[in-house]
Scaffold this active site. Structure first.
Site, short mmCIF file in Angstrom:
data_model
loop_
_atom_site.label_atom_id
_atom_site.label_comp_id
_atom_site.label_asym_id
_atom_site.label_seq_id
_atom_site.Cartn_x
_atom_site.Cartn_y
_atom_site.Cartn_z
N ASN A 16 0.87 -1.18 0.00
CA ASN A 16 0.00 0.00 0.00
C ASN A 16 0.91 1.23 0.00
O ASN A 16 1.50 1.56 1.03
CB ASN A 16 -0.88 -0.03 1.26
CG ASN A 16 -1.66 1.27 1.45
OD1 ASN A 16 -1.75 2.09 0.53
ND2 ASN A 16 -2.22 1.44 2.64
N LYS A 18 0.14 4.25 -0.26
CA LYS A 18 -0.50 5.45 0.31
C LYS A 18 -0.28 6.65 -0.64
O LYS A 18 -0.24 6.45 -1.86
CB LYS A 18 0.04 5.71 1.71
CG LYS A 18 -0.02 4.46 2.58
CD LYS A 18 0.13 4.76 4.04
CE LYS A 18 0.22 3.45 4.80
NZ LYS A 18 0.11 3.63 6.24
N HIS A 103 -9.45 1.02 4.90
CA HIS A 103 -8.16 1.22 5.59
C HIS A 103 -8.39 2.18 6.75
O HIS A 103 -9.20 3.13 6.64
CB HIS A 103 -7.12 1.78 4.62
CG HIS A 103 -5.75 1.81 5.19
ND1 HIS A 103 -5.34 2.77 6.09
CD2 HIS A 103 -4.69 0.98 5.02
CE1 HIS A 103 -4.09 2.53 6.44
NE2 HIS A 103 -3.67 1.45 5.81
N GLU A 105 -6.80 4.61 7.83
CA GLU A 105 -6.59 6.03 7.52
C GLU A 105 -7.82 6.63 6.85
O GLU A 105 -8.12 7.81 7.03
CB GLU A 105 -5.31 6.20 6.68
CG GLU A 105 -4.06 6.03 7.54
CD GLU A 105 -2.83 5.55 6.81
OE1 GLU A 105 -2.79 5.59 5.57
OE2 GLU A 105 -1.89 5.10 7.50
N GLU A 173 -5.28 -5.04 10.61
CA GLU A 173 -4.26 -4.02 10.82
C GLU A 173 -4.55 -3.27 12.12
O GLU A 173 -5.40 -2.35 12.13
CB GLU A 173 -4.27 -3.02 9.67
CG GLU A 173 -3.97 -3.64 8.32
CD GLU A 173 -3.42 -2.61 7.36
OE1 GLU A 173 -2.31 -2.80 6.87
OE2 GLU A 173 -4.09 -1.59 7.12
N GLY A 179 2.59 2.17 10.69
CA GLY A 179 3.58 3.24 10.54
C GLY A 179 4.30 3.62 11.82
O GLY A 179 4.98 4.64 11.88
N SER A 218 3.52 -2.23 10.33
CA SER A 218 4.97 -2.26 10.57
C SER A 218 5.61 -3.61 10.22
O SER A 218 6.56 -4.03 10.87
CB SER A 218 5.29 -1.87 12.02
OG SER A 218 4.87 -0.54 12.25
C1 PEP Z 1 -0.73 0.11 6.08
O1 PEP Z 1 -0.95 1.31 6.10
O2 PEP Z 1 -1.52 -0.64 5.50
C2 PEP Z 1 0.46 -0.39 6.77
C3 PEP Z 1 0.47 -1.63 7.14
O3 PEP Z 1 1.48 0.51 6.98
P1 PEP Z 1 2.93 0.20 7.60
O4 PEP Z 1 3.40 -1.10 7.00
O5 PEP Z 1 3.77 1.34 7.19
O6 PEP Z 1 2.75 0.07 9.08
#
Ligand code: PEP
Length: 255
Positions: A16, A18, A103, A105, A173, A179, A218
Site C-alpha cells: 500500500n 499510500k 483502511h 486512515e 491491521e 507506521g 509495521s
Molecule cells: C498500512 O498502512 O496498511 C500499513 C500496514 O502501513 P505500515 O506497514 O507502514 O505500518
C-alpha cells in the site's frame, strides 16, 4: 470424526503505497519483477496498490509479470456526481484487479463507517475486483480489552454477503501498529487471526477457510518471517516497507 484438513491459502503480499509515488516510481515495479524473475519460484502472490494517479502506469509496467495492481479505495457508486472520487469500475478500466477498502486512515480521515466500507466492498465485487477489507482496533480499544469485540463488529459490518475466497481478502491491521514500528506480540496476532477465521468459516462455510487473512502494521523484512509463520496469517498488507522493491521483495521472500 476427524475433520478434513483444509489446505492453507497461498499467501499474498500487498504493498500500500499510500500518498507516495510519482511516474518515476515505475522503476520499483520493474525492479520487483526483476528480483522475482531472478529468484525463480516466489512463494506468494504479489500486488501493489499505488495512488490512483499511478494505477494505469504501473498496470502497464506490470504486464507480463506476476505483479498485480490494485487501488487504495473505491467509491460505492459506479459513476456520478462525486468530485475527486474514483469508482471500482474505473480502477478495473485502468487495469486494476483489487481495491483496498476500509483502511484505518480512510476510516479516520474520511469518517468511513462499517456501512460505507460494506458498500465499497460490494461495489468492488460488482466491478469484478477483489475487495481487500481492512479491520483493526485502536490502542485505546486494545487497552480496554475490546479488541475481539471491535474486530467482530467490523467483520460483521464490513464484509458483504457473497464474499468468497476469490473476491475477498481480509486485512487485520491494528491501528496503533500502522507506521509506528510497533507490532502486536505473535500470540496477539494469532488470537485475532484465529478469531477472524472462525467468523469467516461460521458465515461462509468451507470457503471461509480459504479467504486470505493478511496481517498489516509495521511489517518489514526483519519481522516478516515470524509474522507470516503464524496460523491463519495468509500474507501481509505492507505500507512503508513496500515503497522500495528491495525491502518489499525481502518480505515476499519470507513466504
Ligand atoms: C498500512 O498502512 O496498511 C500499513 C500496514 O502501513 P505500515 O506497514 O507502514 O505500518
Amino acid at each position: 470424526m476427524a475433520q478434513a484438513k483444509i489446505k492453507q491459502p497461498r499467501p499474498i503480499i500487498i504493498g500500500n503505497w499510500k500518498m507516495n509515488g510519482l511516474k518515476a516510481s515505475v522503476k520499483e515495479v520493474r525492479a520487483l519483477d526483476k528480483a522475482a524473475k531472478a529468484a525463480g519460484r516466489v512463494g506468494a502472490d504479489m500486488m501493489i496498490c499505488p495512488p490512483a494517479t499511478l494505477i494505469s502506469t504501473l498496470a502497464a509496467a506490470a504486464k507480463g509479470s506476476k505483479i498485480a495492481i490494485g487501488s487504495q479505495d473505491c467509491h460505492m457508486n459506479a459513476s456520478g456526481a462525486h468530485t475527486g472520487d474514483i469508482s471500482a469500475e474505473m480502477v478495473r478500466d485502468l487495469g486494476g484487479k483489487a481495491a483496498i477498502v476500509g483502511h484505518s486512515e480512510r476510516r479516520t480521515d474520511h469518517g468511513e463507517s462499517d456501512a460505507m466500507v460494506l458498500a465499497k466492498a460490494k461495489a468492488a465485487h460488482l466491478a469484478g475486483l477483489t475487495a481487500i477489507i481492512c479491520v483493526g482496533e485502536t490502542e485505546a480499544e486494545r487497552d480496554a480489552g475490546a479488541t475481539l469485540r471491535v474486530i467482530g463488529k467490523q467483520i460483521k459490518g464490513s464484509v458483504p454477503d457473497g464474499a468468497t475466497s476469490k473476491n475477498t481478502i481480509v486485512a487485520y491491521e491494528p491501528v496503533w501498529a500502522i507506521g509506528t514500528g510497533r507490532t502486536p506480540t505473535l500470540a496477539e496476532v494469532a488470537e485475532v487471526h484465529t478469531f477472524i477465521r472462525k467468523k469467516l468459516v461460521a458465515r461462509f462455510g468451507d470457503d471461509g477457510a480459504k479467504i486470505r487473512i493478511l496481517y498489516g502494521g509495521s511489517m518489514k523484512p526483519g519481522n516478516a518471517a515470524e509474522l507470516l509463520a503464524i496460523a491463519h496469517v495468509n500474507g501481509g498488507l505492507v505500507g512503508g516497507a513496500s515503497l522500495k522493491a528491495k525491502d518489499f521483495f525481502g518480505i515476499i521472500s519470507a513466504c
